[in-house]
Design a protein around this motif. Structure first.
Motif, PDB file in Angstrom:
ATOM      1  N   ALA A 116       0.836  -1.200   0.000  1.00  0.00           N
ATOM      2  CA  ALA A 116       0.000   0.000   0.000  1.00  0.00           C
ATOM      3  C   ALA A 116       0.873   1.254   0.000  1.00  0.00           C
ATOM      4  CB  ALA A 116      -0.938  -0.005   1.205  1.00  0.00           C
ATOM      5  N   THR A 125       2.859   1.458  -3.526  1.00  0.00           N
ATOM      6  CA  THR A 125       2.055   1.829  -4.694  1.00  0.00           C
ATOM      7  C   THR A 125       1.537   3.256  -4.575  1.00  0.00           C
ATOM      8  OG1 THR A 125       0.108   0.737  -3.742  1.00  0.00           O
ATOM      9  CG2 THR A 125       1.396  -0.525  -5.341  1.00  0.00           C
ATOM     10  N   CYS A 126       1.160   3.666  -3.384  1.00  0.00           N
ATOM     11  CA  CYS A 126       0.704   5.044  -3.177  1.00  0.00           C
ATOM     12  C   CYS A 126       1.841   6.018  -3.484  1.00  0.00           C
ATOM     13  CB  CYS A 126       0.208   5.228  -1.747  1.00  0.00           C
ATOM     14  SG  CYS A 126      -0.478   6.864  -1.420  1.00  0.00           S
ATOM     15  N   TYR A 127       3.030   5.722  -2.969  1.00  0.00           N
ATOM     16  CA  TYR A 127       4.191   6.582  -3.212  1.00  0.00           C
ATOM     17  C   TYR A 127       4.510   6.646  -4.705  1.00  0.00           C
ATOM     18  CZ  TYR A 127       8.963   8.231  -3.468  1.00  0.00           C
ATOM     19  OH  TYR A 127      10.086   8.928  -3.821  1.00  0.00           O
ATOM     20  N   THR A 148       1.880   8.614  -6.662  1.00  0.00           N
ATOM     21  CA  THR A 148       1.990  10.041  -6.311  1.00  0.00           C
ATOM     22  C   THR A 148       3.203  10.662  -6.992  1.00  0.00           C
ATOM     23  OG1 THR A 148       0.921   9.629  -4.182  1.00  0.00           O
ATOM     24  CG2 THR A 148       2.167  11.688  -4.391  1.00  0.00           C
ATOM     25  N   CYS A 162       1.630  11.444  -0.115  1.00  0.00           N
ATOM     26  CA  CYS A 162       0.932  10.171  -0.303  1.00  0.00           C
ATOM     27  C   CYS A 162      -0.047   9.914   0.849  1.00  0.00           C
ATOM     28  CB  CYS A 162       1.973   9.061  -0.387  1.00  0.00           C
ATOM     29  SG  CYS A 162       1.325   7.414  -0.180  1.00  0.00           S
ATOM     30  N   ILE A 202      -1.242   7.122   2.075  1.00  0.00           N
ATOM     31  CA  ILE A 202      -0.855   6.045   2.988  1.00  0.00           C
ATOM     32  C   ILE A 202       0.254   6.527   3.923  1.00  0.00           C
ATOM     33  CG2 ILE A 202       0.046   3.686   3.182  1.00  0.00           C
ATOM     34  CD1 ILE A 202      -2.834   3.878   2.010  1.00  0.00           C
TER      35      ILE A 202
END
Length: 150
Positions: A53, A56-58, A61, A127, A129
């Protein structure tokens, strides 16, 4: 204000060393405690999913920020590492290290390289997360930035 709802359904049979299954739409996986924590090591686990999580968020972004800044990116790769500490039988997710590798197109200049370095750090702070785990899990960025030969 808009809200987005995400649903995960889980099925678990048995005790600590059993296995289960999760279904969250695009994410369907067997789950168990990892072998490193004396579990069966079947499928994925919470440690990998938190790392996934965050990574992938990083990555998404950072890609969006690079695109908005009109940085000529040729290749964007990411390796992320999660570090879990065990003290007196208590497991604590201590740190996540993101190691983005950004290769810029040959026409990139020194200002582009500098901007990628700044955006690599800014993406972590932006990000969703990263913000969700802030204060509990340290997140570090070690960017590698290069330019294609041209």
């Amino acid at each position: 204000m808009a809200e987005h709802h995400f649903l995960l359904k889980a099925d678990w049979q048995g005790g600590r060393n059993s296995t289960g299954f999760i279904d969250a739409g695009g994410l369907k996986a067997e789950i168990s405690i990892p072998k490193e924590m004396d579990g069966p090591g079947v499928g994925t686990n919470p440690d990998e999913m938190l790392l996934g999580a965050a990574a992938t968020c990083y990555l998404i972004t950072l890609a969006a920020m690079l695109e908005r800044a009109k940085i000529p990116v040729s290749q964007l790769k990411l390796e992320s590492e999660g570090i879990v500490e065990v003290e007196q039988g208590v497991f604590t997710y201590k740190k996540i290290i993101h190691r983005p590798k950004v290769t810029l197109a040959a026409e990139a200049d020194g200002k582009d390289v500098e901007k990628v370095g700044l955006l690599s750090e800014k993406a972590e702070k932006s990000c969703m997360i990263s913000r969700a785990v802030q204060g509990n899990v340290e997140i570090q960025v070690e960017a590698e930035i290069g330019v294609e030969e041209g």
